[in-house]
Each structure stands twice: as structure tokens, then as C-alpha cells.
Write an enzyme that holds these catalytic residues in place. Sequence first.
Site, mmCIF file in Angstrom:
data_model
loop_
_atom_site.group_PDB
_atom_site.id
_atom_site.type_symbol
_atom_site.label_atom_id
_atom_site.label_comp_id
_atom_site.label_asym_id
_atom_site.label_seq_id
_atom_site.Cartn_x
_atom_site.Cartn_y
_atom_site.Cartn_z
ATOM 1 N N SER A 1 0.885 -1.176 0.000
ATOM 2 C CA SER A 1 0.000 0.000 0.000
ATOM 3 C C SER A 1 0.913 1.213 0.000
ATOM 4 C CB SER A 1 -0.895 0.016 1.245
ATOM 5 O OG SER A 1 -1.681 -1.126 1.309
ATOM 6 N N LYS B 1 -6.322 2.931 -2.752
ATOM 7 C CA LYS B 1 -6.105 2.178 -1.507
ATOM 8 C C LYS B 1 -5.981 3.140 -0.317
ATOM 9 C CE LYS B 1 -4.969 -0.992 1.459
ATOM 10 N NZ LYS B 1 -5.961 -1.929 1.984
ATOM 11 N N LYS C 1 0.206 5.248 8.239
ATOM 12 C CA LYS C 1 0.892 5.528 6.966
ATOM 13 C C LYS C 1 -0.131 5.757 5.850
ATOM 14 C CE LYS C 1 1.678 1.942 4.799
ATOM 15 N NZ LYS C 1 1.010 1.052 3.879
HETATM 16 P P1 NDP Z 1 4.141 -6.429 8.227
HETATM 17 O O1 NDP Z 1 4.664 -5.323 9.040
HETATM 18 O O2 NDP Z 1 3.461 -7.577 8.881
HETATM 19 O O3 NDP Z 1 5.323 -7.063 7.323
HETATM 20 C C1 NDP Z 1 6.179 -6.237 6.607
HETATM 21 C C2 NDP Z 1 7.057 -7.066 5.697
HETATM 22 O O4 NDP Z 1 7.942 -6.194 5.007
HETATM 23 C C3 NDP Z 1 7.942 -8.057 6.446
HETATM 24 O O5 NDP Z 1 8.191 -9.147 5.594
HETATM 25 C C4 NDP Z 1 9.207 -7.230 6.674
HETATM 26 O O6 NDP Z 1 10.356 -8.032 6.843
HETATM 27 C C5 NDP Z 1 9.294 -6.501 5.370
HETATM 28 N N1 NDP Z 1 10.042 -5.249 5.472
HETATM 29 C C6 NDP Z 1 9.785 -4.196 6.280
HETATM 30 N N2 NDP Z 1 10.647 -3.200 6.018
HETATM 31 C C7 NDP Z 1 11.479 -3.639 5.033
HETATM 32 C C8 NDP Z 1 12.570 -3.072 4.346
HETATM 33 N N3 NDP Z 1 13.010 -1.825 4.598
HETATM 34 N N4 NDP Z 1 13.200 -3.813 3.399
HETATM 35 C C9 NDP Z 1 12.778 -5.064 3.130
HETATM 36 N N5 NDP Z 1 11.735 -5.667 3.753
HETATM 37 C C10 NDP Z 1 11.096 -4.948 4.688
HETATM 38 O O7 NDP Z 1 3.204 -5.759 7.126
HETATM 39 P P2 NDP Z 1 1.929 -6.389 6.374
HETATM 40 O O8 NDP Z 1 2.301 -7.669 5.755
HETATM 41 O O9 NDP Z 1 0.749 -6.304 7.261
HETATM 42 O O10 NDP Z 1 1.701 -5.258 5.249
HETATM 43 C C11 NDP Z 1 2.439 -5.224 4.029
HETATM 44 C C12 NDP Z 1 1.761 -4.184 3.126
HETATM 45 O O11 NDP Z 1 0.420 -4.609 2.862
HETATM 46 C C13 NDP Z 1 1.662 -2.788 3.775
HETATM 47 O O12 NDP Z 1 1.828 -1.798 2.814
HETATM 48 C C14 NDP Z 1 0.242 -2.796 4.351
HETATM 49 O O13 NDP Z 1 -0.246 -1.476 4.485
HETATM 50 C C15 NDP Z 1 -0.493 -3.616 3.308
HETATM 51 N N6 NDP Z 1 -1.724 -4.268 3.773
HETATM 52 C C16 NDP Z 1 -1.773 -5.019 4.930
HETATM 53 C C17 NDP Z 1 -2.958 -5.632 5.327
HETATM 54 C C18 NDP Z 1 -3.074 -6.455 6.572
HETATM 55 O O14 NDP Z 1 -4.204 -6.856 6.915
HETATM 56 N N7 NDP Z 1 -1.992 -6.766 7.284
HETATM 57 C C19 NDP Z 1 -4.178 -5.472 4.527
HETATM 58 C C20 NDP Z 1 -4.012 -4.750 3.299
HETATM 59 C C21 NDP Z 1 -2.833 -4.154 2.961
HETATM 60 P P3 NDP Z 1 10.820 -8.602 8.285
HETATM 61 O O15 NDP Z 1 10.185 -9.970 8.369
HETATM 62 O O16 NDP Z 1 12.281 -8.613 8.205
HETATM 63 O O17 NDP Z 1 10.284 -7.638 9.333
#
Ligand code: NDP
Length: 297
Positions: free
Chosen positions: A98, A173, A242
Site C-alpha cells: 500500500s 487504496k 501511513k
Molecule cells: P508487516 O509489518 O506484517 O510485514 C512487513 C514485511 O515487510 C515483512 O516481511 C518485513 O520483513 C518486510 N520489510 C519491512 N521493512 C522492510 C525493508 N526496509 N526492506 C525489506 N523488507 C522490509 O506488514 P503487512 O504484511 O501487514 O503489510 C504489508 C503491506 O500490505 C503494507 O503496505 C500494508 O499497508 C499492506 N496491507 C496489509 C494488510 C493487513 O491486513 N496486514 C491489509 C491490506 C494491505 P521482516 O520480516 O524482516 O520484518
Amino acid sequence: MPPSVAFLGLGAIGRPMAMRVAAAGLPLAVWNRTSSRARDFAAVTKARHASTPADAARDADVVITCLPTSPDVVSLLDGDHGLLRGMRRGTTLVDCTSGDPSTAQRIAGRLAEQGIDYIDAPVSGGVGGAEKGALTIMVGGDAAVLERVRPVLETFGQKIVHCGGVGTGSALKAVNNALLAVHIWSAGEGLALLAKAGVSARVALDVINASSGRSNSSMNLFPERVLTRAFPRTFRLALLDKDIGIAADVAREERIPAPLLQFTASLFRVAHGALGEEADHVETVKLIEQWAGVEIR
Ligand code: NDP
């Protein structure tokens, strides 16, 4: 030949999305910043555990990113181990982050210089929707590129909508989630004042959900998460903060007066600061309860 896929970012929603890709039998490589998560994923699927973004992308027709923010996606592009080292001409980056529209457009421009297509494809429907393959996907970019990658998106998405050029999926979104934020906050305030006025939340929701004030928050989030005091952690408040911040920024960039969005963005910034990085978005209600001196149950 089925398209081969690389999936980067196995977080709360990325992991179940990638699971759907794996379950559909598509050749899959996974990469995650904390590598143990990708290793664990590969151990329970046939996916290949990639050691770097470049390594994940090397055989992929479609690379999917699902990270917190657009700048996080930018941070994976460059360097010896970056995505641009691994991706080939004619392949596609599908960014399910997102993200924000202007960074999405910048990423698309950089990839185009190397003959790589880009669509922004944020999702809605939560972790449960991802597990069921029932996400809504809002796509910005070339419609022909969407059609080419649609079979991959269909492994985790049900409603897949082309919204316009690059960045439009991200804009839509952000606005959707801004509405979610407004609904959570307004339902929280309303139920708190009703509790003070002697109306239980169960009675209030029973009436509101049969009346014109209802929303996904009143119909699902409050009954399942607040009244039960379960507050499961599925979507971090930091990420909703965010998202509404992106919506508020777009309104400013477009010179649209949007006082409600700007104010709600400030409220969620305060809630994020008070409740921390790991709090779920619905836990915002705890701050409203604290201010009102009442519990919604
Ligand atoms: P999480 O915080 O659960 O996971 C984030 C992921 O991104 C992890 O795999 C993390 O790795 C990785 N990450 C974070 N920072 C970095 C970086 N600088 N470089 C590389 N990898 C990185 O987030 P979500 O999965 O919940 O969300 C992901 C996206 O989807 C977001 O944009 C969110 O807004 C969107 N979203 C989420 C929903 C939900 O219900 N959760 C619903 C709809 C959209 P590590 O394992 O190392 O921390």
C-alpha cells in the site's frame, strides 16, 4: 509454461498471499529481510528460498513486492543484490505494497528504463481474505500488463480492478483506508458516549447495524474485536497511520481541501505514537476509551 514468480515480503499479509501462489503450483522463489521467515516458508512449500532480492528475481516472469511503504520497495532496487540486478527485460514488478502514488510513478520510470513493466497493485480484505484467495486488488498501470499478470493475481485476488495509470491503485487504496480510519474513530467515539449515556455497546451496535450509521467497523470490527476484547494483531496501526497520511498528502498535492482527512491523519499519528509499532489498528479504540474514561464492551 506457467509464469514463474518471486515474492518479496512475507509479513502479516504477504505470507498468506505467497502461500496462495505456492498452492496454485506456480514456480516460486521467496525472499524476506529476516531470512528465517523465508526459510520457514520454503520448508513448508516447494518454494525456493532466495538469499537476496536479485537472486529471487533471476528466473521470475513476475516479481511481487509486499512491504510496508514505497520507499522500502525503492530500497530493494539497487546495488549488487538489488532487484534491478536480477530482473530481466520483459518481466513485471507487481507492487502489492500500500504505497504512495508519486513514489510508485518514480519506480515505474526507473524500471521502464530497463524494459521492465510495473503496476501498483495494493490489496484489501485483510489476512483472512488473503488466506481464502479473496482479496480485492486495485491496479494502477498499463491495462495490457495487468492482463498478462492476471493469472498470478488471481491466485490471491477475487476482485481485480484496473483503476487507471501508475499510482492510481495506491491513491484508491489510501482513500479506502482513510475511510476505514474515519469509521473506526467515529464508531469508537459514538459507542463511548453511548456507554456513558447508559446504552450498552451490544444494544447500540444492534441498532446501528440495522440503521444508516453502519460500516464495516460497526458490523465486523467492533463486534469481533472490541466487544470481545480480543484485539487480534492482523494489521498494524503504524500501517494505517501511513495509509491515511498518504491520502492526506495526495489531497495536499492535488490542492483539495480535505479537513476531515487531515484531522483524522493527525488523530492516527497520535494513536500510533501512544500505542506503538506493534499495536493493531483496531487498538486505536483503546485510546478513545482512555480519553472517555469508559470501556466499550
Ligand atoms: P508487516 O509489518 O506484517 O510485514 C512487513 C514485511 O515487510 C515483512 O516481511 C518485513 O520483513 C518486510 N520489510 C519491512 N521493512 C522492510 C525493508 N526496509 N526492506 C525489506 N523488507 C522490509 O506488514 P503487512 O504484511 O501487514 O503489510 C504489508 C503491506 O500490505 C503494507 O503496505 C500494508 O499497508 C499492506 N496491507 C496489509 C494488510 C493487513 O491486513 N496486514 C491489509 C491490506 C494491505 P521482516 O520480516 O524482516 O520484518
